[in-house]
Design a protein around this motif. Structure first.
Motif, PDB file in Angstrom:
ATOM      1  N   ASN A   1      48.547  50.854  45.934  1.00  0.00           N
ATOM      2  CA  ASN A   1      48.065  49.442  45.853  1.00  0.00           C
ATOM      3  C   ASN A   1      46.925  49.351  46.890  1.00  0.00           C
ATOM      4  OD1 ASN A   1      49.602  48.528  43.498  1.00  0.00           O
ATOM      5  ND2 ASN A   1      51.179  47.394  45.007  1.00  0.00           N
TER       6      ASN A   1
ATOM      7  N   LEU B   1      42.735  48.720  45.850  1.00  0.00           N
ATOM      8  CA  LEU B   1      41.853  47.385  46.321  1.00  0.00           C
ATOM      9  C   LEU B   1      40.777  47.898  47.307  1.00  0.00           C
ATOM     10  CD1 LEU B   1      45.498  45.335  47.363  1.00  0.00           C
ATOM     11  CD2 LEU B   1      43.678  44.701  45.518  1.00  0.00           C
TER      12      LEU B   1
ATOM     13  N   VAL C   1      37.868  44.723  47.358  1.00  0.00           N
ATOM     14  CA  VAL C   1      38.289  43.352  47.140  1.00  0.00           C
ATOM     15  C   VAL C   1      38.187  42.657  48.332  1.00  0.00           C
ATOM     16  CG1 VAL C   1      40.566  41.997  46.632  1.00  0.00           C
ATOM     17  CG2 VAL C   1      39.884  44.030  45.148  1.00  0.00           C
TER      18      VAL C   1
ATOM     19  N   VAL D   1      44.278  43.046  39.126  1.00  0.00           N
ATOM     20  CA  VAL D   1      43.430  42.637  40.290  1.00  0.00           C
ATOM     21  C   VAL D   1      42.202  41.912  39.782  1.00  0.00           C
ATOM     22  CG1 VAL D   1      42.127  43.766  42.164  1.00  0.00           C
ATOM     23  CG2 VAL D   1      44.237  44.722  41.642  1.00  0.00           C
TER      24      VAL D   1
END
Length: 138
Positions: A18, A22, A27, A127
């Motif tokens: 994860n 990201l 992000v 996401v």
């Protein structure tokens, strides 16, 4: 770009995947990982309390596992509310689960801060959906 995303999961592989996703998607400026709800609550109590002067930042987005030792996702949410950490309007919480039982999904409805749940591990589509829906970003 978000300032801070927090991952709370006892599975190191899930956290690694994860976090990597990201980071690849750019992000957030920072991503913090906690292995249980207790560690995360201690951090957030400092970072998100009203009037608290701390160099720690309150996250924009939290991905929270439901089933963990020490303090599971529901205990985390109860403590988060009890400590009034949910008074920070901008914090969005997404639940992560490897086995979403009907009971768990019904129980999540009791927590207004929890916006959605996803199966582990996150996908690029998950996401993007979160960013578009809650942060007005593509």
């Amino acid at each position: 770009m978000l300032d801070l995303v927090v991952l709370i999961d006892d599975d190191d592989t899930t956290n690694f995947l994860n976090k990597r996703l990201l980071e690849e998607m750019q992000v957030s400026k920072e991503i913090l990982v906690f292995n249980n709800g207790k560690e995360a609550i201690e951090y957030l109590s400092e970072a998100c309390s009203e009037g608290e002067t701390s160099d720690k930042r309150c996250p924009d987005l939290i991905f929270l596992d439901i089933k963990m030792p020490v303090m599971d996702g529901f205990s985390f949410l109860d403590e988060y509310q009890r400590r009034n950490l949910d008074s920070k309007d901008h914090v969005i919480i997404m639940m992560l689960t490897s086995s979403a039982s009907f009971y768990d999904l019904e129980r999540l409805k009791n927590y207004s801060r929890v916006k959605k749940h996803f199966s582990k591990t996150l996908t690029k589509h998950d996401v993007q959906e979160v960013l578009q829906q809650f942060f007005d970003r593509n």
